[in-house]
Motif scaffolding. Structure first.
Motif, PDB file in Angstrom:
ATOM      1  N   LEU A 178       0.855  -1.185   0.000  1.00 25.86           N
ATOM      2  CA  LEU A 178       0.000   0.000   0.000  1.00 25.86           C
ATOM      3  C   LEU A 178       0.889   1.232   0.000  1.00 25.86           C
ATOM      4  N   LEU A 179       0.757   2.059  -1.022  1.00 24.60           N
ATOM      5  CA  LEU A 179       1.639   3.215  -1.200  1.00 24.60           C
ATOM      6  C   LEU A 179       0.852   4.519  -1.143  1.00 24.60           C
ATOM      7  N   ASP A 180       1.034   5.234  -0.061  1.00 20.41           N
ATOM      8  CA  ASP A 180       0.441   6.550   0.147  1.00 20.41           C
ATOM      9  C   ASP A 180       1.383   7.560  -0.495  1.00 20.41           C
ATOM     10  N   VAL A 181       0.871   8.364  -1.426  1.00 29.51           N
ATOM     11  CA  VAL A 181       1.739   9.300  -2.144  1.00 29.51           C
ATOM     12  C   VAL A 181       1.375  10.759  -1.862  1.00 29.51           C
ATOM     13  N   MET A 182       0.697  10.999  -0.754  1.00 30.48           N
ATOM     14  CA  MET A 182       0.337  12.366  -0.376  1.00 30.48           C
ATOM     15  C   MET A 182       1.592  13.235  -0.302  1.00 30.48           C
ATOM     16  N   ALA A 183       1.508  14.427  -0.875  1.00 30.68           N
ATOM     17  CA  ALA A 183       2.646  15.351  -0.873  1.00 30.68           C
ATOM     18  C   ALA A 183       2.858  15.948   0.517  1.00 30.68           C
ATOM     19  N   THR A 184       4.099  16.366   0.771  1.00 35.94           N
ATOM     20  CA  THR A 184       4.417  17.069   2.006  1.00 35.94           C
ATOM     21  C   THR A 184       5.610  17.981   1.747  1.00 35.94           C
ATOM     22  N   ASN A 185       5.985  18.721   2.763  1.00 38.69           N
ATOM     23  CA  ASN A 185       7.095  19.664   2.637  1.00 38.69           C
ATOM     24  C   ASN A 185       8.443  18.953   2.748  1.00 38.69           C
ATOM     25  N   ARG A 186       9.422  19.497   2.042  1.00 38.62           N
ATOM     26  CA  ARG A 186      10.786  18.988   2.090  1.00 38.62           C
ATOM     27  C   ARG A 186      11.703  20.167   2.378  1.00 38.62           C
ATOM     28  N   VAL A 187      12.614  19.996   3.339  1.00 37.28           N
ATOM     29  CA  VAL A 187      13.539  21.070   3.715  1.00 37.28           C
ATOM     30  C   VAL A 187      14.968  20.540   3.732  1.00 37.28           C
ATOM     31  N   PRO A 188      15.965  21.420   3.572  1.00 37.34           N
ATOM     32  CA  PRO A 188      17.366  20.981   3.660  1.00 37.34           C
ATOM     33  C   PRO A 188      17.650  20.384   5.037  1.00 37.34           C
ATOM     34  N   ASP A 189      18.478  19.358   5.061  1.00 37.71           N
ATOM     35  CA  ASP A 189      18.805  18.709   6.335  1.00 37.71           C
ATOM     36  C   ASP A 189      20.116  19.210   6.941  1.00 37.71           C
TER      37      ASP A 189
END
Length: 182
Positions: A66-77
């Motif tokens: 089951l693959l949930d592909v909801m988008a979210t925020n990405r920030v530099p680590d």
């Protein structure tokens, strides 16, 4: 003319009839590139479209990924890479893997590699492993991601267009989601 008829005439002249129409959504030649939260087609060529009962049966019989592909925020680590930082908590179907942002129409190279790497890892390279893609209802991200998996050669691709919304509305549980690291 009554106020009601005048209101209806005004709405129709402004194009509101488009919002009221239940016309089928056509299948694009490629990926949906914008306005991802909009009605989706009834089909996805090459994939099997599931309703809630069919998804529950598939889970019981074949234990799909089951693959949930909801988008979210990405920030530099701070180490030259990046990490996921959800703006709001995400809840998804039990047993799911959250692969954010892989459903955009055009993927950044780092996200495309993330998708390829995660699918290979999660399936053990088995192109026949059943994959169920979902997001929310009326979300093109799951449609795009499932189409992308088909183009990568995966042969048992399923799409659950009702997403976590439909699952919850059916009285089924959702669990806290944690995105797979980049």
């Amino acid at each position: 003319m009554s106020l009601y008829r005048l209101s209806v005439a005004l709405l129709l002249s402004l194009g509101a009839n488009d919002a009221l129409a239940t016309e089928p959504v056509s299948v694009p030649d490629g990926y949906r590139l914008q306005h991802y939260r909009a009605p989706t087609p009834d089909t996805l060529p090459g994939a099997t479209v599931l309703d809630g009962a069919a998804l529950q049966a598939l889970i019981a019989l074949h234990h799909p990924l089951l693959l949930d592909v909801m988008a979210t925020n990405r920030v530099p680590d701070g180490k030259g890479g990046s990490r996921w930082v959800p703006a709001v908590p995400r809840r998804h179907l039990p047993g799911s893997v959250w692969l954010p942002n892989v459903g955009y129409g055009e993927l950044e190279p780092v996200i495309e590699q993330y998708f390829l790497r995660q699918l290979a890892r999660l399936t053990g390279g088995d192109l026949d492993r059943p994959l169920v893609f979902y997001c929310l209802r009326d979300c093109w991200m799951s449609w795009n991601a499932a189409r992308r998996a088909l183009k990568l050669g995966y042969r048992a691709v399923y799409w659950y267009p009702a997403g976590s919304d439909g699952w919850l509305e059916a009285g089924l549980p959702l669990v806290e989601a944690v995105p797979e690291p980049l």
